[in-house]
Design an enzyme around this catalytic site. Structure first.
Site, short mmCIF file in Angstrom:
data_model
loop_
_atom_site.label_atom_id
_atom_site.label_comp_id
_atom_site.label_asym_id
_atom_site.label_seq_id
_atom_site.Cartn_x
_atom_site.Cartn_y
_atom_site.Cartn_z
N GLY A 55 1.03 -0.97 0.02
CA GLY A 55 0.07 -0.08 -0.03
C GLY A 55 0.94 1.19 0.10
CG ASP A 92 0.61 -8.89 6.67
OD1 ASP A 92 0.09 -9.54 7.65
OD2 ASP A 92 0.65 -7.62 6.71
#
Ligand code: AMP
Ligand code: MG
Length: 489
Positions: A92, A252
């Site tokens: 992101g 993650d």
């Protein structure tokens, strides 16, 4: 050593199908300038460190004028965050610029963190702040210096651009190096969508690019799982031995290379506290220091789950195979941790009772507010008995010291040899939070980057004495316990 445009790019991830990433270009920051450059990391990609002096260096590496060889992309991944599955995360605020193969044939991702919004920003601004870039930069080099596998960092660029966190900060970018940025969560992303073709492409890519030696084994996917289990177990054993808390062990943030990845609200222990929580948003203590080995196993189970459809067996048998591999984790971790702690205590050969000796020491340290790093370094020195003065109640330590001395008698080495070996595994310097904070304050408040430089030099060789820098080996001045750090990076 090469100039930037001579680097040997081989962008294998960009050749994967579009489902694996989305293409974006970095959005430069206003008045970008070089904060620090890491010559040691440059050598990993055969880059001539003098290239950092090029007037266009910052522009090239932060999006002003990209190299034609760059193929910037945001990788997609999912992940278990604090135990809950999130189906779409992804880069992101980072972009993979490209992959460089060095003279030794090693592959290094060039990942730019803080490069602006991507399709995975989920409302975030896509930016990193100088504070968190410095924290990651210093810590990845400190971990490398300690011999713990980690991503590396090539440089930090700062800017005048305001970025809003808990307060106004300035935007920065970090250029990070790693063999790859494939995470457990990359596998989860395809598995939970039941996109098993892509899952196989991902696993084959990883095998082809990074685990070539496994391709000819009977079941390469199972062999891959076995390797990741072993490397992760050893990684976490390294963390526990050096007193490092990662802070956000979501899947993650777990690398398939078994390296430390994504430095957020991490912390090194100052005084020993088994349940130390460094992340101030971790209210339940899920990622407390002493829970890391179990959490790593949970994360590995998540990874194992995703590989089941690829294993060369019927579903039930595949699950049994994966379980059998996961069952190896505990022994690999325990043996590795025990070996590291034995080395810290200067005991060459394993003997019954060693684990108790170590566990009892840790308990005493916790009860007596003893600084973890300083204690082991003192035990390594010429007068190990002075370690007792580090205990609130020195007498509490005496019985243990007697046991320890008796145990040492049974070890074949001379005191001098033992001391020398202990000084090579018990660092004098770790990245204590107050040191990182001081370097960040000088940089952010005064634009003074010298402290980053000096700290880096010391942390790259943390087992050396570094005369004149002793103050950095001391516990925090106010005797405060390691503090919790904000996750807002
Ligand atoms: P982290 O906590 O840094 O591991 O990030 C978890 C997820 O949030 C990843 O998908 C990040 O890319 C994303 N993320 C974190 N900070 C930002 C930000 N400032 N802007 C956009 N995405 C972000
Ligand atoms: Mg992350």
């Amino acid at each position: 050593m090469k100039k930037l445009h001579e680097l040997n790019f081989d962008n294998s991830y960009a050749r994967l199908p579009p489902a694996f990433y989305s293409r974006h270009v970095p959005v430069p920051l206003a008045q970008a300038h070089l904060v620090h450059f890491n010559a040691a990391a440059a050598r990993l990609i055969d880059l001539d460190p003098d290239q950092a002096a090029r007037p266009d260096f910052v522009d090239i590496l932060t999006g002003g004028s990209l190299l034609p060889e760059f193929q910037p992309l945001a990788m997609c991944y999912a992940g278990h965050q604090f135990g809950h599955y999130v189906s779409r995360l992804g880069d992101g605020r980072a972009l993979l610029l490209g992959e460089v193969r060095n003279k030794q044939g090693e592959k290094w991702d060039l990942q730019l963190k803080g490069s602006g919004e991507t399709g995975y920003s989920r409302g975030g601004d896509g930016r990193s702040v100088l504070r968190s870039a410095i924290r990651e930069y210093l810590c990845s080099e400190a971990m490398h210096g300690l011999g713990i596998p980690t991503t590396r960092a090539l440089c930090i660029t700062g800017s005048r651009e305001e970025v809003y966190r808990e307060q106004i900060e300035t935007g920065a970018m970090l250029l990070r190096l790693a063999p790859s940025h494939v995470r457990f969560g990359t596998f989860e992303y395809f598995y939970y969508q039941q996109h098993f073709d892509e899952l196989r492409i991902l696993a084959d890519h990883v095998l082809e690019q990074h685990f070539r030696h496994l391709r000819e084994t009977a079941d390469p996917y199972l062999a891959l799982l076995r390797e990741v289990i072993a490397s992760t177990a050893r990684l976490v054993a390294g963390w526990q031995a050096v007193g490092f808390a990662h802070g956000v062990m979501n899947t993650d943030n777990m690398s398939i290379h078994g390296i430390t990845l994504d430095y957020g609200p991490y912390g090194f222990l100052d005084r020993y506290q088994a349940g130390f929580i460094c992340n101030h948003s971790d209210h339940s203590g899920r990622y407390a220091f002493n829970r890391q080995p179990d959490i790593a196993l949970f994360n590995l189970s998540c990874l194992a789950q995703t590989l089941l459809p690829l294993l060369d067996a019927q579903p039930e048998a595949a699950a049994e195979l994966a379980k059998a591999e996961l069952a190896q984790y505990e022994a690999i971790f325990t043996d590795d941790y025990a070996a590291r702690m034995r080395a810290k205590l200067g005991l060459q050969e394993s003997m019954p009772g060693d684990q108790d000796l170590c566990a009892d020491l840790l308990r005493l340290m916790e009860d007596n507010h003893v600084d973890y790093t300083l204690l082991f370094r003192t035990l390594s020195g010429p007068e190990p008995e002075t370690a007792r003065t580090l205990f609130r109640n020195p007498q509490a330590c005496d019985a243990w010291l007697e046991r320890y001395q008796a145990r040492q008698q049974a070890d074949p080495r001379s005191a001098q040899e033992r001391s020398r070996s202990m000084e090579q595994v018990n660092p004098k310097y770790i990245l204590r939070n107050h040191l990182a904070e001081a370097a960040i304050r000088s940089a952010a408040d005064d634009g003074d980057y010298n402290a980053i430089d000096r700290l880096m030099t010391v942390l790259q060789t943390p087992f050396d004495e570094h005369p004149g820098m002793e103050a950095w080996a001391a516990p925090p001045p106010d005797g405060a316990q390691a503090v919790q750090v904000s996750c807002s990076s």
